[in-house]
Design an enzyme around this catalytic site. Structure first.
Site, PDB file in Angstrom:
ATOM      1  N   GLU A  77       0.838  -1.212   0.000  1.00 47.39           N
ATOM      2  CA  GLU A  77       0.000   0.000   0.000  1.00 47.39           C
ATOM      3  C   GLU A  77       0.864   1.250   0.000  1.00 47.39           C
ATOM      4  O   GLU A  77       0.500   2.273  -0.593  1.00 47.39           O
ATOM      5  CB  GLU A  77      -0.949  -0.048   1.211  1.00 47.39           C
ATOM      6  CG  GLU A  77      -2.050  -1.079   1.001  1.00 47.39           C
ATOM      7  CD  GLU A  77      -2.571  -1.726   2.273  1.00 47.39           C
ATOM      8  OE1 GLU A  77      -2.353  -1.187   3.367  1.00 47.39           O
ATOM      9  OE2 GLU A  77      -3.202  -2.798   2.162  1.00 47.39           O
ATOM     10  N   GLU A 118       4.034 -10.843   0.828  1.00 45.07           N
ATOM     11  CA  GLU A 118       2.606 -10.551   0.772  1.00 45.07           C
ATOM     12  C   GLU A 118       2.171 -10.387  -0.687  1.00 45.07           C
ATOM     13  O   GLU A 118       2.316  -9.299  -1.259  1.00 45.07           O
ATOM     14  CB  GLU A 118       2.300  -9.252   1.530  1.00 45.07           C
ATOM     15  CG  GLU A 118       2.673  -9.287   2.984  1.00 45.07           C
ATOM     16  CD  GLU A 118       1.901  -8.243   3.775  1.00 45.07           C
ATOM     17  OE1 GLU A 118       1.163  -8.633   4.689  1.00 45.07           O
ATOM     18  OE2 GLU A 118       2.009  -7.049   3.468  1.00 45.07           O
TER      19      GLU A 118
HETATM   20  P1  PGA Z   1      -4.797  -8.584   5.231  1.00 45.52           P
HETATM   21  O1  PGA Z   1      -3.589  -7.530   5.198  1.00 45.52           O
HETATM   22  O2  PGA Z   1      -4.458  -9.597   6.279  1.00 45.52           O
HETATM   23  O3  PGA Z   1      -6.006  -7.768   5.581  1.00 45.52           O
HETATM   24  O4  PGA Z   1      -4.873  -9.177   3.874  1.00 45.52           O
HETATM   25  C1  PGA Z   1      -2.245  -7.963   5.291  1.00 45.52           C
HETATM   26  C2  PGA Z   1      -1.349  -6.781   5.146  1.00 45.52           C
HETATM   27  O5  PGA Z   1      -1.623  -5.898   4.331  1.00 45.52           O
HETATM   28  O6  PGA Z   1      -0.304  -6.698   5.827  1.00 45.52           O
END
Ligand code: PGA
Length: 295
Positions: A134, A204
């Site tokens: 993000e 991730e």
């Molecule tokens: P999530 O987020 O568990 O809601 O998918 C993980 C993260 O962005 O670290």
């Protein structure tokens, strides 16, 4: 300390496999890296939540209360918004670490809105996130900027959790390993082998973050093993075997056990489920069959 896998159980996990994504991954045999006793690391990423100091206090203390004498021997950290760091630290009573969701790579000066390593360190923070998708996507943070953050965190004696991961398009084009390689090599540039004990990696896959689509344990394991091989190439096998690689992306109480049973998955970085004390409490108290055998 070394670790051996003693036994296996069969668990079921609702997992999502993107179209075409299964062709590049096969279930791997347990790798030799499972012989290294990496302490599990369960972490929560609150992002832009919750909305008040009172809610932060209640959530942090509720999560801390889920850690008890029956809990696994695990490191736990919560990455929380800056304004809640001190509240969370006092709420958890030393049962877990409270980290920052990021830092500015500069010391001081004209960086409106920036928060420095010295600032968070002065209120008791050791762990800091860097490279979350993000931050990369929404805030335009580049690999160079993320590398500057990592170096600043390490140079100032703190620990960094570097997040890496591919988009859905990249996954479907078999580019997961390549994307991770670029992000690992650029993100960790200049960090020395002897500093790696203050580095954790969070793999991730972007297509699994906040979507409810968990990578299958086999997919996650395969990319984690690839990341460890990249680290071995960058440093050496001994260093690679000691770095903890966490999985992140829609981890839930239902999926955590299967994920944690994979030899190269050393923990979880949890977004949504870390906002619910019961769900995150269950994730902290994951059940694994990776039984430590000290030799
Ligand atoms: P999530 O987020 O568990 O809601 O998918 C993980 C993260 O962005 O670290």
């Amino acid at each position: 300390m070394k670790l051996a896998i003693a036994s296996f159980v069969v668990c079921s996990a609702a997992a999502f496999v993107p179209t075409g994504g299964d062709r590049q991954f096969s279930t791997t045999n347990p790798s030799t890296t499972e012989l290294y006793g990496r302490k599990p690391f369960i972490s929560g990423n609150w992002k832009l939540n919750p909305q008040t100091k009172e809610e932060a206090l209640t959530l942090a203390s509720g999560i801390a209360s889920s850690i008890n004498e029956n809990s696994p021997d695990v490191d736990v950290a919560l990455f929380v918004p800056y304004v809640f760091i001190e509240t969370a630290i006092s709420a958890v009573g030393g049962k877990l670490a409270v980290g920052a969701e990021g830092v500015c790579p500069h010391n001081s000066g004209a960086f409106t809105g920036g928060i420095s390593t010295s600032m968070v360190k002065s209120i008791g923070v050791n762990w800091v996130l860097a490279g979350h998708s993000e931050r990369r996507e929404i805030f335009g943070e580049t690999n160079d900027y993320i590398n500057a953050q990592c170096l600043k965190i390490i140079d100032d004696g703190m620990s960094v959790m570097l997040c890496i991961g591919e988009s859905l398009d990249e996954f479907e084009l078999d580019l997961a390993g390549s994307v991770c390689e670029v992000q690992l090599k650029k993100g960790l540039m200049g960090i020395r082998k002897e500093e790696l004990d203050r580095v954790a990696i969070a793999y991730e896959p972007i297509w699994a973050i906040g979507t409810g689509k968990v990578a299958t344990p086999e997919i996650a394991q395969s990319v984690h093993a690839k990341c460890r091989a990249i680290l071995a190439d960058m440093y050496d096998q001994e260093a690679a075997d000691e770095v903890r690689i966490l999985y992140g992306g829609s981890v839930t109480p239902e999926s955590v056990d299967d994920l944690m049973n994979q030899p190269d998955i050393d923990g979880a970085l949890v977004g949504g489920a870390s906002l619910d004390k019961d769900k995150f409490g269950r994730i902290i108290n994951f059940k694994t069959v990776k039984t430590a055998v000290h030799v």
